[in-house]
Design an enzyme around this catalytic site. Structure first.
Site, PDB file in Angstrom:
ATOM      1  N   CYS A   1       5.094   6.375   9.694  1.00  0.00           N
ATOM      2  CA  CYS A   1       6.324   5.707  10.105  1.00  0.00           C
ATOM      3  C   CYS A   1       5.996   5.113  11.610  1.00  0.00           C
ATOM      4  O   CYS A   1       6.971   4.493  12.393  1.00  0.00           O
ATOM      5  CB  CYS A   1       7.459   6.348  10.155  1.00  0.00           C
ATOM      6  SG  CYS A   1       8.084   6.810   8.736  1.00  0.00           S
TER       7      CYS A   1
ATOM      8  N   ASP B   1       4.263   2.574  12.156  1.00  0.00           N
ATOM      9  CA  ASP B   1       4.626   0.924  12.292  1.00  0.00           C
ATOM     10  C   ASP B   1       6.054   0.774  12.298  1.00  0.00           C
ATOM     11  O   ASP B   1       6.401  -0.105  12.721  1.00  0.00           O
ATOM     12  CB  ASP B   1       3.972   0.403  11.194  1.00  0.00           C
ATOM     13  CG  ASP B   1       4.294   1.141   9.600  1.00  0.00           C
ATOM     14  OD1 ASP B   1       4.820   2.232   9.752  1.00  0.00           O
ATOM     15  OD2 ASP B   1       3.548   0.675   8.741  1.00  0.00           O
TER      16      ASP B   1
ATOM     17  N   ASP C   1      -5.707  -1.487   9.568  1.00  0.00           N
ATOM     18  CA  ASP C   1      -6.251  -0.345   8.799  1.00  0.00           C
ATOM     19  C   ASP C   1      -7.770  -0.534   8.464  1.00  0.00           C
ATOM     20  O   ASP C   1      -8.256  -1.527   8.323  1.00  0.00           O
ATOM     21  CB  ASP C   1      -5.570  -0.090   7.511  1.00  0.00           C
ATOM     22  CG  ASP C   1      -4.183   0.609   7.819  1.00  0.00           C
ATOM     23  OD1 ASP C   1      -4.204   1.074   8.800  1.00  0.00           O
ATOM     24  OD2 ASP C   1      -3.200   0.666   6.880  1.00  0.00           O
TER      25      ASP C   1
END
Ligand SMILES: *[C@@H]1O[C@H](CO)[C@@H](O)[C@H](O)[C@H]1NC(C)=O
Length: 332
Positions: free
Chosen positions: A223, A225, A134
């Site tokens: 979601c 990941d 991120d």
């Protein structure tokens, strides 16, 4: 045949000819087997870093993160995936120009804001190891290099610094998204090292079930990941590997329930804590829904727990070398 029929026939012929041949080469399908790199040409000594960028207010941080990764000798290249379609073209162009000062950084504007784009196989990835991260998480350099080394001896696993758990709520007979102090089954994309070919598995394999689960990711805007953890655990039958960071800074965003990282022993300086509690509860519920949905579609629960934390100091918290691999001492 009349003239008109012949003309229609000719037009139809060309239409089919081009839709089979011409259009396909133009379509740029990332799952096209011909577009995949020969695995033998992938490097093993370096990693490709894919940073997801979305928020314009975090561009300065994104630039510094990308530059830091780019200067590591372990990093082959940095791809910044810009996933916000409503960012003005001028801002994106300027960011691309700023980033291009480093030869190894490139900016790719995504055609949609689908979180599945993070995992698209890309022919520009020239390494076996890929880091998905991120734009709001900073890790100290030593811990980053250590994580890459840990991946080197656990190539089938997901490696990272931030984890969560699934669990079964027995009273409601529901899967939930939670945190356990001593075990984990979901590695977050705040920082996730994985094998290049898992990208293809996630994006291109798995038939109708994977199509449906990727649709769930789009519907929930969340979601991706968790789904990658399902894909990898289903393949390997083991959980992810948690690595201890010496220093980690999570600038926090709505998707990150940052408090639990502190409970897992990670330092979270600079974290925004303003009124997140209810949002956090909502976030957990959504993530629980994803787990239930993926379980329903797959027809099984592939997630597996991992235990303990690999740290960069043999002896202190139980990292041992065994047959050239790093293993937890209690397993040796
Ligand atoms: C690009 O760099 C310039 C000069 O450092 C800076 O003022 C500007 O905000 C940056 N813009 C973007 C979009 O990265």
């Amino acid at each position: 045949m009349e003239m008109n029929q012949i003309r229609t026939f000719v037009i139809l012929f060309f239409f089919f000819f081009f839709s089979v041949n011409g259009f396909r080469t133009l379509s740029d399908d990332p799952c096209d087997p011909k577009a995949q790199r020969d695995p033998r040409t992938l490097r093993s000594d370096q990693i490709t870093v894919l940073i997801n960028g979305y928020s314009e207010s975090r561009i300065p941080l994104l630039q510094s993160l990308a530059a830091t990764y780019a200067t590591s000798p372990l990093v082959s290249s940095v791809l910044v995936l810009w996933g916000n379609p409503s960012t003005p073209a001028q801002t994106v162009a300027q960011l691309a120009q700023n980033l291009s000062l480093h030869h190894s950084i490139s900016l790719l504007r995504q055609s949609s804001n689908s979180l599945n784009n993070r995992f698209l196989p890309r022919s520009s990835i020239g390494t076996h190891a890929v880091l998905i991260c991120d734009d709001d998480v900073e890790i100290d350099h030593e811990s980053f290099e250590f994580a890459v080394r840990v991946w080197g001896s656990n190539r089938d696993r997901l490696i990272g610094f931030f984890v969560r758990s699934h669990d079964l709520d027995l009273s409601r007979k529901e899967w939930i998204y939670t945190v356990h102090p001593e075990k984990y089954s979901i590695l977050l994309t705040k920082f996730m090292i994985l094998r290049n070919d898992y990208l293809f598995k996630y994006s291109c394999n798995g038939g109708p079930a994977m199509v449906e689960m990727r649709r769930t990711v789009d519907r929930m805007s969340n979601c991706e990941d968790i789904l990658m953890n399902f894909v990898v655990a289903d393949e390997t039958n083991v959980g992810p590997v948690l690595v201890g960071a010496k220093w980690a800074r999570d600038y926090g965003d709505a998707r990150n329930d940052v408090d639990v990282d502190q409970r897992l022993g990670l330092k979270d300086e600079g974290v925004k804590e303003v009124g997140l509690s209810s949002r956090r509860g909502e976030h957990r519920k959504r993530r629980g829904k994803c787990i239930m949905e993926f379980h329903r579609v797959m027809g099984r629960m592939p997630l597996r727990y991992g235990y303990g934390k690999v740290v960069n100091s043999v002896g202190e918290q139980g990292l041992c070398e065994k047959g050239g691999h790093l293993v937890f001492c209690d397993k040796s």
